[in-house]
Scaffold this motif. Sequence first.
Motif, short mmCIF file in Angstrom:
data_model
loop_
_atom_site.label_atom_id
_atom_site.label_comp_id
_atom_site.label_asym_id
_atom_site.label_seq_id
_atom_site.Cartn_x
_atom_site.Cartn_y
_atom_site.Cartn_z
N ALA A 62 55.12 -44.55 -21.87
CA ALA A 62 53.87 -44.17 -22.52
C ALA A 62 54.03 -42.88 -23.34
O ALA A 62 53.27 -42.64 -24.26
CB ALA A 62 52.78 -43.98 -21.46
N LEU A 63 55.03 -42.08 -22.98
CA LEU A 63 55.16 -40.76 -23.61
C LEU A 63 56.17 -40.71 -24.75
O LEU A 63 56.24 -39.71 -25.46
CB LEU A 63 55.54 -39.72 -22.55
N ILE A 64 56.95 -41.75 -24.91
CA ILE A 64 58.09 -41.64 -25.84
C ILE A 64 57.70 -41.33 -27.28
O ILE A 64 58.41 -40.64 -27.99
CB ILE A 64 58.99 -42.90 -25.78
N ASN A 65 56.53 -41.81 -27.70
CA ASN A 65 56.12 -41.53 -29.08
C ASN A 65 55.24 -40.28 -29.17
O ASN A 65 54.57 -40.08 -30.19
CB ASN A 65 55.39 -42.74 -29.68
N ASP A 66 55.25 -39.51 -28.09
CA ASP A 66 54.46 -38.28 -28.01
C ASP A 66 53.00 -38.52 -28.43
O ASP A 66 52.49 -37.89 -29.37
CB ASP A 66 55.10 -37.20 -28.92
N PRO A 67 52.32 -39.44 -27.75
CA PRO A 67 50.95 -39.78 -28.17
C PRO A 67 49.96 -38.67 -27.78
O PRO A 67 50.23 -37.90 -26.87
CB PRO A 67 50.66 -41.04 -27.36
N GLU A 68 48.84 -38.65 -28.49
CA GLU A 68 47.81 -37.66 -28.15
C GLU A 68 47.01 -38.12 -26.94
O GLU A 68 46.44 -37.31 -26.22
CB GLU A 68 46.87 -37.47 -29.34
N ILE A 69 46.95 -39.42 -26.76
CA ILE A 69 46.12 -39.98 -25.68
C ILE A 69 47.01 -40.81 -24.75
O ILE A 69 47.84 -41.59 -25.22
CB ILE A 69 45.01 -40.89 -26.27
N VAL A 70 46.79 -40.63 -23.45
CA VAL A 70 47.47 -41.50 -22.48
C VAL A 70 46.38 -42.19 -21.66
O VAL A 70 45.49 -41.52 -21.12
CB VAL A 70 48.41 -40.70 -21.55
N VAL A 71 46.42 -43.49 -21.62
CA VAL A 71 45.44 -44.22 -20.80
C VAL A 71 46.17 -44.82 -19.59
O VAL A 71 47.27 -45.36 -19.74
CB VAL A 71 44.69 -45.33 -21.59
N ALA A 72 45.56 -44.68 -18.46
CA ALA A 72 46.20 -45.15 -17.23
C ALA A 72 45.20 -46.00 -16.46
O ALA A 72 44.13 -45.53 -16.09
CB ALA A 72 46.66 -43.96 -16.41
N ASP A 73 45.56 -47.25 -16.27
CA ASP A 73 44.69 -48.19 -15.56
C ASP A 73 45.15 -48.26 -14.10
O ASP A 73 46.22 -48.82 -13.83
CB ASP A 73 44.79 -49.56 -16.24
N GLU A 74 44.38 -47.69 -13.21
CA GLU A 74 44.73 -47.63 -11.79
C GLU A 74 46.19 -47.21 -11.60
O GLU A 74 47.00 -47.95 -11.03
CB GLU A 74 44.50 -49.01 -11.12
N PRO A 75 46.56 -46.03 -12.05
CA PRO A 75 47.99 -45.65 -12.05
C PRO A 75 48.58 -45.52 -10.65
O PRO A 75 49.79 -45.61 -10.49
CB PRO A 75 48.00 -44.30 -12.77
N THR A 76 47.71 -45.30 -9.67
CA THR A 76 48.24 -45.14 -8.31
C THR A 76 47.95 -46.38 -7.46
O THR A 76 48.20 -46.38 -6.26
CB THR A 76 47.60 -43.91 -7.64
N GLY A 77 47.44 -47.40 -8.11
CA GLY A 77 46.99 -48.59 -7.38
C GLY A 77 48.09 -49.36 -6.68
O GLY A 77 47.85 -50.02 -5.67
N ASN A 78 49.32 -49.25 -7.18
CA ASN A 78 50.40 -50.05 -6.61
C ASN A 78 51.49 -49.20 -5.96
O ASN A 78 52.62 -49.66 -5.82
CB ASN A 78 51.03 -50.91 -7.71
N VAL A 79 51.15 -47.97 -5.64
CA VAL A 79 52.16 -47.11 -5.00
C VAL A 79 51.57 -46.49 -3.73
O VAL A 79 50.34 -46.44 -3.56
CB VAL A 79 52.64 -45.99 -5.96
N ASP A 80 52.46 -46.02 -2.86
CA ASP A 80 51.97 -45.40 -1.62
C ASP A 80 51.33 -44.05 -1.95
O ASP A 80 51.46 -43.53 -3.06
CB ASP A 80 53.11 -45.25 -0.61
N SER A 81 50.64 -43.48 -0.96
CA SER A 81 49.84 -42.29 -1.23
C SER A 81 50.70 -41.10 -1.66
O SER A 81 50.33 -40.34 -2.56
CB SER A 81 49.01 -41.92 0.01
N GLN A 82 51.90 -41.00 -1.04
CA GLN A 82 52.78 -39.88 -1.39
C GLN A 82 53.22 -39.98 -2.85
O GLN A 82 53.17 -38.99 -3.60
CB GLN A 82 54.00 -39.93 -0.47
#
Lengths: 229, 403
Positions: free
Chosen positions: A160-180
């Motif tokens: 998501a960051l490679i083109n150095d965008p001004e906006i980053v959108v994250a759809d449930e970014p922690t939804g599929n990972v453990d709490s840590q």
Amino acid sequence: MAVNSIIRLEKVVKKYSLGKIDLTVLKDVDLEIKPEIILSILGPSGSGKSTLLNIISCLDIPTKGKVYLKDQDVSLLTEDELAVIRGKTIGFVFQQFNLLSHLTAVENVSLPAIFQKIPEVECLSRAEKILKDLGLENRVNHRPTELSGGEQQRVAIARALINDPEIVVADEPTGNVDSQTGTKILDIIDELKKKSKTVIIVTHDLNVAKHGDEIVNIKDGQIISHKKK
Amino acid sequence: MLGSYFKIAFKNLRVRPLRTWLTILGIVIGVFLIFSLLSLSEGLKEAIMSELRMMGGNLIFVMPGDMSDMITTFIGGMEISNSDIEAIARAPGVDRVITMPWSAEVARYEDSSKMVLLVGSDWRESLDVLQTDMGWNLTGGSWPIPGRSEVIVGSLVPVDIFKGLEVGDRLNIKGRLFNVIGILRSIGSKQDDMMVYMDLDNFKAITGKRKGAQAIMVRVMDNWSVDEVADNIRFELEETRRRRRDDNAPSFSILTSDTASDMVGNVMGIIQLAIVGFASIALLVGGIGIMNTMYTSVYERIKEIGILKAIGARKSSIVAIFLIESGIIGLIGGIGGIILGVGMAKIIEIYADIHPTFYIRASITPGLILFGLAFSFGVGCASGYFPARHAANFKPVDALRYE
């Protein structure tokens, strides 16, 4: 003229046709997102938050209403013009990571830059640097199946960051990972804000939403609150 | 950027190797057919053309019957009559008329008896024409002396008919002994190289054929145009028929090296077109295979297409990736087909060398290889075009939602 908001939605309506039935998912949504903040969109399943994110991120266009990205009305743009905006201005982080399984981490990360017609050598060197910044220097040539969930999500963030965008959108970014790992992901998102990025997070988790400078509560296709810290 | 797309396309194809290789196989078969048949037919054309080139530019051939119906002419045993030969000799511009009748006879060499094709020629008239205008050469021995019981043999007679036959040996033909005085260098066609040539008087005595000939060779006088003399011959022959009121006289054909080359060129062109047409059906099936594979691939990768679009891929980028994938399938199929086609053409070439029917050489030129590669890549791209367009038209939001 100074840009007060990076994204502005005016009376946005989104309808879907299910056979003969029209389903209105967003109802006259007005929203203004300021630059360089973290905005959380909070709502239960079926509230329309993902549809709202799709429209904000130029993945979809509204049935009615206007969407302005830095004062440019994007609801009038063609699909290819929207693709260019997505590639240059917006970075995507998906709940399911959405990495291409047959490509290595560095190849996955370099894809958005390739689509911006940047020479391949530069794409790869940029991708390696971002992966290194995210602590994945030893995973550069690994395929997604060889990575943990947290590593995959960090690769997705790197992409998501490679083109150095001004906006980053994250759809449930922690939804599929453990709490840590989720905490680590949110730390990265906090870092993005420090790098002057505007981050929009869609979540149904209040604890994640609290990371936002502003929290938009959505229910039944309507914004019911827009709180600022 | 295109280089990156090629890498992505290669990696995509490697995800489903069995399906990819089976699709490639379809193209291999099509290209193999086109390539082997085209290279052989081109070789055949070159063989005929080189034979025609050996035919001097100042020679005219007159044959009975219509050129469009050669089979009837030969099977029917049609001949140019003596009166026709006289008419040809009368035509202005004709320097010399040479008859070369032939007949199949049994010849005996040591303990072996074989059927050979005997050709009679009046050495007094024909030897210098054969040497200077037809380019005949000897590999060994000397030219026959008119009237003597001597024969010269085609280059393949000592190889394929009477193995070990040498200059100085004797051939027994219908009870008469003939000295093998010379062995010809290859004339160009296998049939000609397997013939036994003798003086016309001897030929007549052996075969009993005293009138007419199956073909006439005419040398044109210096300073006369071949076409003009050909017209004169045609006029004389038609006049002869009119005077005789002989409606039953066979039609005739007049052939110069130019008209023969044109005719062969046209016929071979049609044959090649037919070959390409039929072989293209196989390639078309291969192309449909690519289309099927690409459509299947598109439907399996809807979500992937959505991801690519979400991260900034334009429609053209999606089209390019899918087209390159199908083009690669076509190209690899083309390379495989060309390799197999060259192999098959070479096998046929070797077989033709062993079994004397006709000289055939596979004509494999860089142009033909490039055509094969470009054509197969084109077929791949063309077959992948609609699936690629289909993929490019998915809306990113719908594609991302697809499971």
